[in-house]
Design a protein around this motif. Structure first.
Motif, short mmCIF file in Angstrom:
data_model
loop_
_atom_site.label_atom_id
_atom_site.label_comp_id
_atom_site.label_asym_id
_atom_site.label_seq_id
_atom_site.Cartn_x
_atom_site.Cartn_y
_atom_site.Cartn_z
N PHE A 87 97.73 52.49 7.30
CA PHE A 87 98.09 52.03 8.64
C PHE A 87 99.58 51.71 8.70
N LEU A 88 100.07 51.04 7.66
CA LEU A 88 101.48 50.68 7.60
C LEU A 88 102.36 51.92 7.59
N ASP A 89 101.96 52.93 6.85
CA ASP A 89 102.71 54.19 6.80
C ASP A 89 102.75 54.85 8.17
N PHE A 90 101.61 54.84 8.85
CA PHE A 90 101.51 55.41 10.20
C PHE A 90 102.45 54.69 11.17
N VAL A 91 102.39 53.36 11.19
CA VAL A 91 103.21 52.58 12.12
C VAL A 91 104.69 52.73 11.78
N SER A 92 105.00 52.79 10.49
CA SER A 92 106.39 52.96 10.07
C SER A 92 106.98 54.25 10.63
N LYS A 93 106.21 55.33 10.58
CA LYS A 93 106.67 56.62 11.11
C LYS A 93 106.86 56.55 12.62
N ILE A 94 105.94 55.87 13.31
CA ILE A 94 106.06 55.70 14.76
C ILE A 94 107.31 54.91 15.10
N MET A 95 107.58 53.84 14.34
CA MET A 95 108.76 53.02 14.60
C MET A 95 110.05 53.80 14.41
N ASP A 96 110.09 54.69 13.43
CA ASP A 96 111.28 55.52 13.23
C ASP A 96 111.53 56.40 14.46
N ILE A 97 110.46 56.94 15.01
CA ILE A 97 110.58 57.76 16.22
C ILE A 97 111.01 56.90 17.40
N GLN A 98 110.44 55.71 17.52
CA GLN A 98 110.81 54.81 18.60
C GLN A 98 112.28 54.42 18.52
N PHE A 99 112.76 54.17 17.31
CA PHE A 99 114.17 53.81 17.15
C PHE A 99 115.07 54.96 17.60
N GLU A 100 114.68 56.16 17.28
CA GLU A 100 115.44 57.35 17.67
C GLU A 100 115.42 57.53 19.19
N ASN A 101 114.39 56.99 19.83
CA ASN A 101 114.23 57.11 21.28
C ASN A 101 114.34 55.76 21.99
N ARG A 102 115.08 54.83 21.40
CA ARG A 102 115.11 53.46 21.89
C ARG A 102 115.65 53.32 23.31
N SER A 103 116.61 54.16 23.68
CA SER A 103 117.15 54.07 25.05
C SER A 103 116.09 54.48 26.07
N THR A 104 115.27 55.45 25.72
CA THR A 104 114.20 55.88 26.62
C THR A 104 113.19 54.76 26.81
N ILE A 105 112.79 54.11 25.73
CA ILE A 105 111.82 53.02 25.81
C ILE A 105 112.38 51.86 26.63
N ARG A 106 113.63 51.54 26.43
CA ARG A 106 114.25 50.43 27.18
C ARG A 106 114.33 50.75 28.67
N PHE A 107 114.70 51.98 29.01
CA PHE A 107 114.81 52.35 30.42
C PHE A 107 113.43 52.32 31.08
N ILE A 108 112.42 52.83 30.40
CA ILE A 108 111.06 52.84 30.94
C ILE A 108 110.56 51.41 31.15
N SER A 109 110.93 50.51 30.24
CA SER A 109 110.47 49.12 30.37
C SER A 109 111.04 48.45 31.62
N LEU A 110 112.11 49.00 32.17
CA LEU A 110 112.73 48.45 33.38
C LEU A 110 112.26 49.15 34.65
N ALA A 111 111.43 50.17 34.50
CA ALA A 111 111.01 50.98 35.65
C ALA A 111 110.10 50.21 36.59
N SER A 112 110.15 50.55 37.86
CA SER A 112 109.28 49.95 38.86
C SER A 112 108.49 51.03 39.58
N GLN A 113 107.50 50.63 40.36
CA GLN A 113 106.66 51.60 41.07
C GLN A 113 107.45 52.39 42.10
N SER A 114 108.58 51.88 42.53
CA SER A 114 109.41 52.61 43.50
C SER A 114 110.05 53.85 42.88
N GLN A 115 110.15 53.87 41.54
CA GLN A 115 110.68 55.05 40.84
C GLN A 115 109.52 56.00 40.55
N LYS A 116 109.06 56.67 41.58
CA LYS A 116 107.79 57.40 41.52
C LYS A 116 107.74 58.45 40.41
#
Length: 224
Positions: A87-116
């Motif tokens: 499980f740790l190995d799986f999550v570690s790999k996911i986190m590496d991908i998330q770090f590489e895509n961190r700006s995308t995750i941050r922008f999405i976290s700010l999204a609202s329903q008006s941004q259809k």
């Protein structure tokens, strides 16, 4: 002739996405498309020809992120040899991908329903992924590491809420509190926090293995 143009266009589109990801990771998500185009070294039309708005650009970036995550199969990494180590190995790999895509995750976290356009992408992704962690959970239950209480309706929803939040909000924690450190330095702390969502449901066998994993993470942190 037409096929060559499409291939060239696709390549240009991909180059814009990967360059945008690199720049937005470094400079932050509040750059305008005009500012982004100047850093990339193309005209604003070079971007808007493929991505009319910033939301459209982040939809493209989100699709890259989802594709990279989808390449890591829960069944391959956990179900074949269920343990907290896999499980740790799986999550570690996911986190590496998330770090590489961190700006995308941050922008999405700010999204609202008006941004259809963007919100529809998020909703579709959420609906497709919301129950996937339970393939992993069931394997851990079947192998005596977790009690079956975690599969009951109320605890199940609590676990899902905690797991999904810790798996995504660590990006914000890193940006706000740990950005003076290398990602690899603090990664063991984040991994331990994610693993901790299982703690109320550990069997005796599960607790022994859980403590072994925590010991490994502590060592990684101290030696990092």
């Amino acid at each position: 002739m037409t096929i060559e143009k499409k291939t060239k266009g696709k390549k240009t589109q991909e180059n814009i996405l990967f360059e945008s990801r690199r720049i937005l990771n470094e400079e932050g998500v509040f750059l305008t498309l005009r500012e982004l185009s100047k850093i990339i070294g193309i005209t604003i039309g070079g971007i808007t020809n493929y991505f009319p708005t910033k939301d459209h650009l982040f939809v493209g970036l989100a699709e890259i992120y989802e594709k990279e995550v989808a390449e890591i199969s829960i069944s391959d990494s956990v179900a074949q040899a269920p343990s907290f180590f896999t499980f740790l190995d799986f999550v570690s790999k996911i986190m590496d991908i998330q770090f590489e895509n961190r700006s995308t995750i941050r922008f999405i976290s700010l999204a609202s329903q008006s941004q259809k356009t963007l919100f529809d992408q998020i909703t579709t992704t959420w609906n497709n992924r919301k129950d996937k962690p339970f393939a992993m959970v069931r394997s851990l239950v079947d192998h005596g590491l977790l009690t079956d209480e975690i599969l009951e309706e109320f605890p199940k929803h609590i676990f899902r809420f905690q797991f999904i939040n810790t798996m995504t909000t660590w990006i914000s924690s890193y940006s706000l509190y740990d950005n003076d450190k290398l990602f690899e330095e603090v990664k063991p702390i984040y991994l331990a926090g994610i693993l901790n969502v299982f703690s109320p449901f550990l069997t005796i066998k599960g607790k022994e293995q859980y403590l072994e994993v925590m010991k490994t993470l502590k060592s990684d942190y101290q030696n990092g």
